[in-house]
Scaffold this motif. Structure first.
Motif, short mmCIF file in Angstrom:
data_model
loop_
_atom_site.label_atom_id
_atom_site.label_comp_id
_atom_site.label_asym_id
_atom_site.label_seq_id
_atom_site.Cartn_x
_atom_site.Cartn_y
_atom_site.Cartn_z
N ASP A 74 -4.68 -2.10 -0.94
CA ASP A 74 -3.36 -2.50 -1.44
C ASP A 74 -3.32 -2.15 -2.92
OD1 ASP A 74 -2.40 -3.42 0.94
OD2 ASP A 74 -2.95 -5.50 0.60
N ASN A 75 -2.58 -1.12 -3.25
CA ASN A 75 -2.59 -0.59 -4.62
C ASN A 75 -1.26 -0.72 -5.34
OD1 ASN A 75 -1.53 1.36 -2.79
ND2 ASN A 75 -1.84 2.98 -4.30
N SER A 108 5.11 0.54 1.97
CA SER A 108 6.37 0.46 1.22
C SER A 108 6.60 1.81 0.57
CB SER A 108 6.31 -0.63 0.15
OG SER A 108 5.97 -1.89 0.70
N ASP A 109 7.87 2.17 0.40
CA ASP A 109 8.14 3.48 -0.23
C ASP A 109 8.90 3.39 -1.54
OD1 ASP A 109 10.61 2.81 0.84
OD2 ASP A 109 10.64 4.44 2.30
N GLY A 110 9.29 2.17 -1.97
CA GLY A 110 9.98 2.09 -3.24
C GLY A 110 10.23 0.66 -3.69
N LEU A 111 10.53 0.54 -4.97
CA LEU A 111 10.96 -0.73 -5.57
C LEU A 111 12.47 -0.68 -5.74
CD1 LEU A 111 10.41 -3.44 -7.14
CD2 LEU A 111 10.33 -2.01 -9.21
N LEU A 112 13.15 -1.71 -5.23
CA LEU A 112 14.60 -1.82 -5.37
C LEU A 112 14.91 -3.04 -6.23
CD1 LEU A 112 17.39 -0.69 -4.47
CD2 LEU A 112 17.28 -2.31 -2.55
N MET A 113 15.92 -2.91 -7.09
CA MET A 113 16.26 -4.00 -8.00
C MET A 113 17.77 -4.04 -8.19
SD MET A 113 15.04 -4.37 -11.98
CE MET A 113 15.84 -5.49 -13.14
N MET A 139 0.84 -1.20 0.00
CA MET A 139 0.00 0.00 0.00
C MET A 139 0.88 1.25 0.00
SD MET A 139 -1.05 2.70 2.17
CE MET A 139 -0.80 2.11 3.84
N PHE A 140 0.56 2.16 -0.90
CA PHE A 140 1.18 3.48 -0.91
C PHE A 140 0.08 4.51 -1.13
CE2 PHE A 140 3.16 7.24 -2.61
CZ PHE A 140 4.33 7.35 -1.87
N PHE A 141 -0.23 5.26 -0.07
CA PHE A 141 -1.27 6.29 -0.15
C PHE A 141 -0.63 7.63 -0.54
CE2 PHE A 141 -4.81 8.66 2.31
CZ PHE A 141 -5.53 8.82 1.15
N TYR A 142 0.33 8.08 0.26
CA TYR A 142 1.13 9.24 -0.12
C TYR A 142 2.43 9.21 0.69
CZ TYR A 142 -0.83 11.46 4.11
OH TYR A 142 -1.22 11.75 5.40
N GLY A 143 3.42 9.96 0.18
CA GLY A 143 4.72 9.95 0.83
C GLY A 143 5.40 11.30 0.74
N GLU A 144 6.72 11.30 0.91
CA GLU A 144 7.46 12.56 0.98
C GLU A 144 7.44 13.32 -0.34
OE1 GLU A 144 11.29 11.19 2.15
OE2 GLU A 144 11.89 10.62 0.13
#
Length: 516
Positions: A371-372, A284-289, A263-268
């Motif tokens: 959960d988006n 969660s705040d990001g996708l890491l790869m 879920m990510f509604f809003y962030g910095e």
């Protein structure tokens, strides 16, 4: 010469011996393991899919969320609790939107016995349910695993398998956040998504010294079946080693391997939200790869105005995952949700995955209950259907063997129409030690209907890291000609390097799909 009567008696005995089942052979049961589940999945794939929905009594399906939650498993009846084994299990009752019964089997010394449903296992709370109307073989909705990870002698809930093929876990000092799934099919596709489900589990009884629990699972779906093995090891980092083999019933447009849902509604990036005292709200705040070439890609998450799909191609990807890297309570201020305690989930392939791409799906959401966010690996069509990987539920700390992070991302809409400014703070032990007079450089790429108009790289004295600030401009005539809610995507990448003529990144490669 034998007497005729004796011959008839002998013949009768012989017939009886040949026609009566011999217990020695009929009692033989195949030892339960991945090969056993593979065999069941492969056989199941040869038969048409049978949807079990509708078999759960209506009186359970009409329960509200609060009513269903009021049905609680009796802790004193937890599996293996009386034997004082390291792991104990509790089970979930069917009802509400849990409308497909799951069969639970207990494996001891290689042999499986079905764990029977009983109303005696549950406290039904304030619900007025006529228990006599529940079938004796009702089954369960799922189960949860308990193991002492925070303090000795107390069995913490460390993992849950509940609903479709969903499961989730926590490590030490964490609270539940994002979920994982056994498999994703046609996620964000025009044809609609298909949700496979784990229809049967085999739980291997641990020993008194076990630090891991083995769970086998049989997956079923209109398009395929699957055999899964989970080796679950709770602790400072809770690790699940997974092996899965997929068997097709029919061709699928797209499959997602090791899918994570968050879920990510809003962030910095959005600089807060009017009417809410909390600066950020997300699991969660990001996708890491990590690519096969050893490069690290960081993609901050967004809550887009319309569906957004981002793809990152690779061959035999080294790892990827949805991360919660902001661990500062002051950035959330939520005493109930405690978003700073949500786990990150890192996926590491244990065999060759071949060609494919990591796919990130971001779905518009107007609430934090949705959960988006979904991320998974998409193999090339007609690629392999057997995968092995580890899943680590962890708290991400900066490591010496990883490049400096794109720690913070902020977006500013400038007064000048069509101009946007991005501010990225890069931080890392080695990067922070580089003095301000060193000639670091930045690499910025803009793809789409926009162009770079300004950049600035400064040492950040407050964090000792480095701040990259740059502006992009979208032509005003482009903005005015765009149909509302159909704005094109501008793809941005940025990283720091040791000099203008040095191509290798010194930091993570920050990337962002921006819709003006």
């Amino acid at each position: 010469m034998s007497h005729p009567k004796r011959y008839l008696v002998s013949l009768t005995l012989l017939i009886n011996i040949l026609t009566v089942p011999i217990p020695l052979f009929c009692a033989v049961q195949e030892e339960v393991g991945l090969a056993f589940v593979n065999h069941k999945a492969e056989g199941l794939a040869l038969r048409p899919f049978e949807d079990p929905r509708g078999s759960v009594p209506k009186l359970l399906m009409e329960l509200s969320y609060d009513q269903w939650r009021d049905i609680r498993f009796r802790p004193e009846k937890a599996l293996w609790k009386e034997e004082k084994l390291p792991f104990s299990l509790q089970f979930f009752h069917l009802g509400m939107f849990y409308d497909r019964a799951v069969q639970i089997n207990i494996v001891d010394k290689g042999k499986a016995v079905q764990f029977p449903f009983s109303t005696d296992l549950f406290d039904y709370g304030q619900n007025q349910i006529d228990l006599k109307k529940l079938p004796p073989n009702l089954g369960f909705a799922g189960f949860r695993i308990h193991f002492p990870i925070n303090r000795p002698g107390y069995d913490d809930e460390v993992a849950v398998f509940l609903g479709a093929s969903y499961f989730r876990a926590v490590a030490k000092n964490q609270q539940y956040g994002l979920s994982a799934r056994g498999m994703a099919i046609d996620t964000a596709s025009p044809t609609g998504e298909e949700f496979p489900w784990f229809k049967e589990f085999w739980l291997v009884k641990p020993t008194s010294r076990s630090s891991s629990l083995i769970v086998y699972a049989l997956l079923d779906s209109p398009s395929c079946t699957g055999a899964y093995k989970f080796t679950i090891t709770p602790g400072e980092e809770t690790q699940m080693d997974v092996t899965c083999n997929i068997f097709k019933r029919k061709d699928m447009n797209k499959i997602g391997i090791a899918p994570s849902t968050s879920m990510f509604f809003y962030g910095e990036t959005e600089n807060g939200r009017p009417g809410d005292f909390r600066p950020e709200v997300h699991d969660s705040d990001g996708l890491l790869m990590e690519t096969n070439g050893g490069k690290w890609i960081w993609r901050p998450l967004a809550n887009p105005s319309r569906l957004l799909i981002s793809r990152y191609k690779d061959v035999d990807v080294k790892g990827f995952g949805l991360m919660q890297r902001d661990l500062n309570f002051d950035h959330y201020l939520d005493l109930e949700a405690r978003y700073e305690k949500r786990p990150s989930l890192w996926i590491t392939p244990q065999n060759d995955w071949g060609e494919g791409h990591v796919e990130l799906v971001e779905i518009p959401s107007d609430s934090e209950i949705n959960d988006n966010i979904v991320a998974y690996w998409v193999p090339e069509p007609n690629g392999k259907l057997s995968f092995a990987y580890s899943m680590k539920w962890l708290t991400p700390h900066m490591d010496k063997d990883k490049p400096a992070r794109a720690a913070h991302t902020r977006l500013v809409t400038e007064k000048e129409e069509g101009v946007y400014r991005f501010i990225i703070d890069f931080e890392g032990k080695e990067l922070n030690a580089i003095p301000a007079e060193t000639g670091l450089a930045s690499d910025i790429t803009v793809e789409g209907d926009a162009f770079l108009i300004e950049r600035q790289l400064l040492k950040n004295p407050a964090t000792t890291g480095w701040r990259l600030s740059f502006k992009i401009a979208v032509p005003v005539e482009k903005l005015k000609s765009i149909v509302p809610d159909r704005k094109p995507i501008v793809k941005l990448t940025a990283f720091l390097k040791k000099g203008e003529n040095i191509p290798e990144p010194l930091t993570e490669i920050w990337t962002y799909d921006f819709r003006p």
